[in-house]
Scaffold this active site. Structure first.
Site, PDB file in Angstrom:
ATOM      1  CG  ASN A 125      72.741 -15.135  46.269  1.00  0.00           C
ATOM      2  OD1 ASN A 125      73.318 -16.116  45.796  1.00  0.00           O
ATOM      3  ND2 ASN A 125      73.194 -14.467  47.316  1.00  0.00           N
ATOM      4  CD  GLU A 152      70.085 -13.659  52.942  1.00  0.00           C
ATOM      5  OE1 GLU A 152      69.583 -12.909  53.799  1.00  0.00           O
ATOM      6  OE2 GLU A 152      71.244 -14.095  53.024  1.00  0.00           O
ATOM      7  CG  ASP A 202      81.310 -19.092  54.813  1.00  0.00           C
ATOM      8  OD1 ASP A 202      80.249 -19.737  54.981  1.00  0.00           O
ATOM      9  OD2 ASP A 202      81.390 -17.864  55.028  1.00  0.00           O
TER      10      ASP A 202
HETATM   11  C1  XIL Z   1      77.563 -10.327  55.317  1.00  0.00           C
HETATM   12  C2  XIL Z   1      78.953  -9.706  55.298  1.00  0.00           C
HETATM   13  O1  XIL Z   1      79.887 -10.739  55.097  1.00  0.00           O
HETATM   14  C3  XIL Z   1      79.221  -8.974  56.583  1.00  0.00           C
HETATM   15  O2  XIL Z   1      80.450  -8.267  56.511  1.00  0.00           O
HETATM   16  C4  XIL Z   1      78.087  -7.993  56.882  1.00  0.00           C
HETATM   17  O3  XIL Z   1      78.295  -7.398  58.134  1.00  0.00           O
HETATM   18  C5  XIL Z   1      76.756  -8.708  56.862  1.00  0.00           C
HETATM   19  O4  XIL Z   1      76.574  -9.370  55.619  1.00  0.00           O
HETATM   20  N1  XIL Z   1      74.333 -13.582  53.086  1.00  0.00           N
HETATM   21  C6  XIL Z   1      74.597 -12.578  52.194  1.00  0.00           C
HETATM   22  C7  XIL Z   1      75.728 -11.661  52.450  1.00  0.00           C
HETATM   23  O5  XIL Z   1      73.962 -12.497  51.131  1.00  0.00           O
HETATM   24  O6  XIL Z   1      75.503 -10.376  51.959  1.00  0.00           O
HETATM   25  C8  XIL Z   1      76.096 -11.605  53.918  1.00  0.00           C
HETATM   26  O7  XIL Z   1      77.287 -10.840  54.038  1.00  0.00           O
HETATM   27  C9  XIL Z   1      76.263 -13.001  54.472  1.00  0.00           C
HETATM   28  C10 XIL Z   1      74.991 -13.788  54.343  1.00  0.00           C
END
Ligand code: XIL
Length: 376
Positions: free
Chosen positions: A228, A181, A298
Site C-alpha cells: 500500500n 509506504e 480523501d
Molecule cells: C493516519 C491517521 O489517519 C491518523 O489518525 C494518525 O495520527 C496518523 O496516520 N497513510 C496511511 C495511514 O497509511 O495510516 C495514515 O493514517 C494516513 C496516511
C-alpha cells in the site's frame, strides 16, 4: 445467493456464518437509517435511491471507510458506518504502536482491544475488515525504536508480530496492508527501521518486503496480502518502482495479492491527464493479475465554499468511476467518512473538508457523486 461481495470480493471460506445471518437485518436497518438521512439532505437533486453500500454491492465493489473504535459510541457515526459501508479498516488501532505497545519480554505485549471492537462491530453489521498495517516506518513504538536491537533481533520481533497479529485475526480480517509506504517518491527505497536502520537483515532492495509477505502468508494463508502506498496513483517514478517489484514478485511466486492506492489528493488531481494516467497505471497493475484497491481516499480542500464542495464532488465521482471501470479494482475506501473526525486538518495546515459527510454528519455533494458513479 447472499450478497455478491461475500462471494466475489472476499474469500467466502473466511467469512464466519454469523455474518451471513446478519446481512438482511443490517441491510434493512441501513435502509431505515438512510431514509432519515436523505430527508435532511439539502441538495437540489433528488435523493439517492439507496445507500453507497447497496450501489457498490450491485457493482460488486466493496465500499469501505477507515474507522476508530472510540467513535462507535456516537450514534450518527455508528449508524452511517454500518448502513453505508460494507468494509471498515482500523485507522490506527492495528498499527504496531497500538497493537504491540510493549516488548515481547512483557507478560502482556499485545493490545487487541481497539481492533477487536472494530471487528465485532463489523461482524454485527455484515461488514468485512481490512487490516492496516504490519510494516511501516510510522507509529512504531518507542520500546522498539529506542532499544538498539540488532537486525536478527528485529527480524525475530517482526516475524513474531506478523504471526501473532495475523493468527489473532485469521478469518476475521480478509486482507492486510502488509507493507506500507516503503518507497520514496523518486522510486528509491525509503530508509526505515525495517529496511536498513538497521533493518531485518533480509538484504537489499525489496527483499524485506518479500520476507514480510512470506511471513504473513505463512501465518494466515487465506488472507489477501497487499502493498500500500501514496503518490503512486499516476504512472510516475514511485509507481514504476512498485510495479517493478510487483512484477518480480508475481513472476517468482512471492505471495502478493494486491496493491493499495491510498489516493490522498487535492483538487489539483482533477486534470484529464492525471486521471488518464491513474487509469493507465491501474491497468498495468491489473495485467499482473493483482487485485487493486483504492484504500485511503480523501479530497482535501482549502475552504468549504459551495464551489469547492462542487469541485470536490466532481473529483470524487471521477475517481469512483475509475475504480468502477477497472475490473481488478475491487474496493473503494475513504479515509474516514465525516469531516468531524478526519486526519486532514491535523496534518495539512489550513486544509480539511475532505470526506463525504460534513462535521455535523450531513451528506456533502461528494456523497451523491460517489453514489451516482457507483449506481450509473
Ligand atoms: C493516519 C491517521 O489517519 C491518523 O489518525 C494518525 O495520527 C496518523 O496516520 N497513510 C496511511 C495511514 O497509511 O495510516 C495514515 O493514517 C494516513 C496516511
Amino acid at each position: 445467493m447472499m450478497n455478491s461481495w461475500f462471494q466475489g470480493k472476499t474469500k467466502s471460506d473466511s467469512v464466519p456464518l454469523v455474518w451471513l445471518r446478519t446481512v438482511m437485518a443490517a441491510l434493512l436497518c441501513g435502509m431505515a437509517i438512510q431514509s432519515g438521512a436523505v430527508a435532511q439532505e439539502t441538495g437540489a437533486t433528488a435523493p439517492a435511491a439507496g445507500t453507497l453500500r447497496q450501489a457498490a454491492e450491485a457493482r460488486q465493489i466493496t465500499i469501505g471507510s477507515a474507522a476508530a473504535s472510540a467513535f462507535l459510541a456516537e450514534a450518527d457515526y455508528a449508524s452511517i458506518l454500518a448502513s453505508e459501508f460494507s468494509q471498515l479498516q482500523a485507522e490506527n488501532e492495528m498499527k504496531f504502536d497500538a497493537i504491540h505497545p510493549r516488548p515481547d519480554t512483557d507478560p502482556n505485549p499485545y493490545n487487541f482491544k481497539g481492533g477487536d471492537a472494530l471487528v465485532a462491530f463489523a461482524q454485527s453489521h455484515a461488514m468485512v475488515v481490512r487490516g492496516h498495517t504490519l510494516v511501516w516506518h510510522n507509529q512504531v513504538p518507542d520500546w522498539l525504536k529506542n532499544a538498539g536491537y540488532s537486525a536478527p533481533q528485529l527480524a525475530e520481533i517482526l516475524h513474531g508480530h506478523i504471526k501473532t497479529v495475523l493468527t489473532h485475526y485469521a478469518s476475521k480480517v480478509y486482507a492486510w496492508d502488509v507493507v506500507n509506504e516503503a518507497f520514496n517518491d523518486n522510486g528509491s527505497m525509503r530508509h526505515t527501521i525495517w529496511y536498513n536502520q538497521p533493518g531485518i537483515g533480509a538484504g537489499k532492495g525489496t527483499e524485506y518486503i518479500e520476507q514480510a509477505l512470506r511471513w504473513a502468508h505463512e501465518a494466515d494463508p487465506s488472507a489477501k496480502l497487499f502493498y500500500n502506498d501514496y503518490n503512486a496513483e499516476e504512472v510516475n517514478k514511485k509507481s514504476d518502482a512498485i510495479y517493478k517489484m510487483a512484477r518480480d514478485f508475481k513472476k517468482r511466486g512471492v505471495p502478493l495479492d494486491g496493491v493499495g492506492f491510498q489516493t490522498h489528493v487535492t483538487l489539483k488531481f482533477d486534470e484529464p491527464a492525471k486521471l488518464a494516467s491513474f487509469a493507465k497505471n491501474l491497468e498495468r497493475f491489473a495485467k499482473l493479475g493483482l487485485e487493486l484497491q483504492i484504500t485511503e481516499l480523501d479530497v482535501r480542500l482549502n475552504d468549504s465554499s459551495d464551489a469547492s464542495l462542487a469541485a470536490q464532488a466532481k473529483l470524487y465521482g471521477e475517481i469512483t468511476t475509475l475504480c468502477v471501470q477497472q475490473p481488478a479494482c475491487k474496493a473503494l475506501q475513504t479515509w474516514g467518512f465525516t469531516d468531524k473526525h478526519s486526519w486532514i486538518p491535523g496534518f495539512y495546515k489550513g486544509q480539511g473538508w475532505g470526506l463525504l459527510w460534513d462535521e455535523k454528519y450531513q451528506k456533502k455533494p461528494a456523497y451523491r457523486a460517489v453514489y451516482d458513479a457507483l449506481a450509473k
